[in-house]
Design an enzyme around this catalytic site. Structure first.
Site, short mmCIF file in Angstrom:
data_model
loop_
_atom_site.label_atom_id
_atom_site.label_comp_id
_atom_site.label_asym_id
_atom_site.label_seq_id
_atom_site.Cartn_x
_atom_site.Cartn_y
_atom_site.Cartn_z
N THR A 18 0.82 -1.21 0.00
CA THR A 18 0.00 0.00 0.00
C THR A 18 0.85 1.26 0.00
O THR A 18 0.52 2.25 -0.66
CB THR A 18 -0.94 0.00 1.22
OG1 THR A 18 -1.85 -1.10 1.11
CG2 THR A 18 -1.73 1.29 1.31
N THR A 93 1.07 -4.16 4.39
CA THR A 93 0.84 -4.48 5.80
C THR A 93 0.13 -5.82 6.02
O THR A 93 0.11 -6.33 7.13
CB THR A 93 0.00 -3.37 6.48
OG1 THR A 93 -1.25 -3.24 5.79
CG2 THR A 93 0.74 -2.04 6.46
N ASP A 94 -0.45 -6.39 4.95
CA ASP A 94 -1.20 -7.65 5.11
C ASP A 94 -0.36 -8.73 5.77
O ASP A 94 -0.89 -9.54 6.55
CB ASP A 94 -1.67 -8.17 3.74
CG ASP A 94 -2.87 -7.42 3.22
OD1 ASP A 94 -3.40 -6.55 3.94
OD2 ASP A 94 -3.29 -7.69 2.07
#
Length: 348
Positions: A18, A93-94
């Protein structure tokens, strides 16, 4: 690497995510920005007097990273840290809570590796990427972050990779360390570590993609169908048990049989707290399951436990070494029981 006469030097490895996304022709956003473009968006970076080198290592969403990407990254970091004070990794960030922990297991040098990302992509108001990346660079350059292994820095909080979890789908405060809290905070551009890790848990070799470790979450009325379906196709199994490490009584024979042929690690699905050892005595309790060969994960949550088990299996650890490793990493045995050296680095 640095001394009082030289500026600190940090290497930034960009993996996508992201933090590096822009609008895609197919709709939504997708990774597109280079590491140089990420740095150019940071106000005040030049005022820090930190020398920054960038490496465009991958351009993937966090969900598409593989174990082999992380092991290759660990090698690349090792190769370059001789001439730097620390490294920063930007990614989606997943999977930060997984990649950071795997890096923590693989990274043996004193120089910090700091992982960061963003919850709001650059096209959104209040994008958090530039602030997170600046804080990560400042942390990686700071001598107080040495010998702490891999750290995760977002939202001006500094977390240990072994503890941090993503707890919310969209909140910028999503990263939390339920067991122990943050190690410290960013204050006026400087990392302040209020707590320090007293030992590190490093493994001597790197895992591969084709080791198969599954996580099975136990639920109300679980009849074992999913457990039996998965069990024949894995090299190891993580059980996310109820409460302090419990399962329905009728699953006990299945788990005992599995534990006789593959490592089965017992966690709690609650997200915080340790698996117990001897409080409950009913069939399917933690005491019952551990007596039948399951291995306690202690404070490790199921996602961290899977990363550790995957790594241990990939280097052909036997059950004794796996049990010892989980005891030390899970916080319920002395750190010295870790199968490999655990002392903090001294001056290197």
């Amino acid at each position: 690497m640095s001394s009082a006469e030289t500026c600190p030097r940090v290497i930034v490895f960009a993996l996508g995510g992201t933090i590096a996304m822009s609008r895609a022709s197919t709709g939504g956003v997708a990774p597109a920005l280079s590491a140089d473009q990420l740095l150019a968006a940071i106000p005040g970076l030049g005022d820090t007097e930190i020398e920054v080198e960038v490496v465009d290592f991958r351009q993937l969403p966090g969900a598409s990273l593989k174990v082999s990407d992380v092991t290759a990254l660990a090698d690349a970091i090792c190769d370059r840290l001789a001439n730097a004070d620390g490294a920063v990794v930007t990614q989606g960030t997943d999977t930060i809570e997984e990649t950071a922990y795997l890096l923590d297991l693989l990274h043996t040098a004193a120089e910090p590796v700091v992982v960061t990302g963003a919850m709001r992509n650059p096209t959104m108001a209040g994008a958090d990427g530039p602030a997170n990346l600046l804080a990560a660079i400042q942390t990686a350059a700071d001598p107080h972050a040495r010998d702490q292994g891999c750290l995760v820095v977002l939202g001006d909080e500094i977390h240990a990779a072994r503890r941090v979890r993503k707890t919310h789908t969209t909140s910028t405060a999503t990263f939390q360390s339920p067991n122990g809290g943050p190690l410290g905070y960013m204050v006026e551009g400087h990392p302040r570590l209020l707590n320090h890790l007293t030992h590190r848990t490093n493994v001597p070799a790197k895992p591969v993609d084709d080791t198969r470790v599954a996580i099975m979450t136990i639920v109300l009325g679980d009849d074992g169908t999913a457990l039996c379906a998965v069990s024949e196709h894995v090299d190891g199994l993580v059980i996310a048990g109820l409460g302090a490490g419990h399962v329905p009584a009728h699953l006990v024979p299945i788990l005992e049989h599995l534990a006789s042929r593959i490592p089965v690690v017992l966690c709690s699905r609650t997200g915080a707290g340790s698996v117990l050892e001897s409080t409950y005595g009913f069939p399917g309790s933690e005491r019952d399951l551990l007596s039948r060969g399951l291995i306690s994960a202690g404070y490790l949550d199921p996602i961290k436990a899977r990363i550790l088990l995957h790594t241990l299996l990939a280097i052909d650890c036997d059950n004794r070494a796996i049990t010892a490793a989980f005891g030390a990493a899970g916080g319920y045995r002395d750190p010295e029981t870790w199968p490999w050296p655990t002392n903090l680095s001294e001056g290197n």
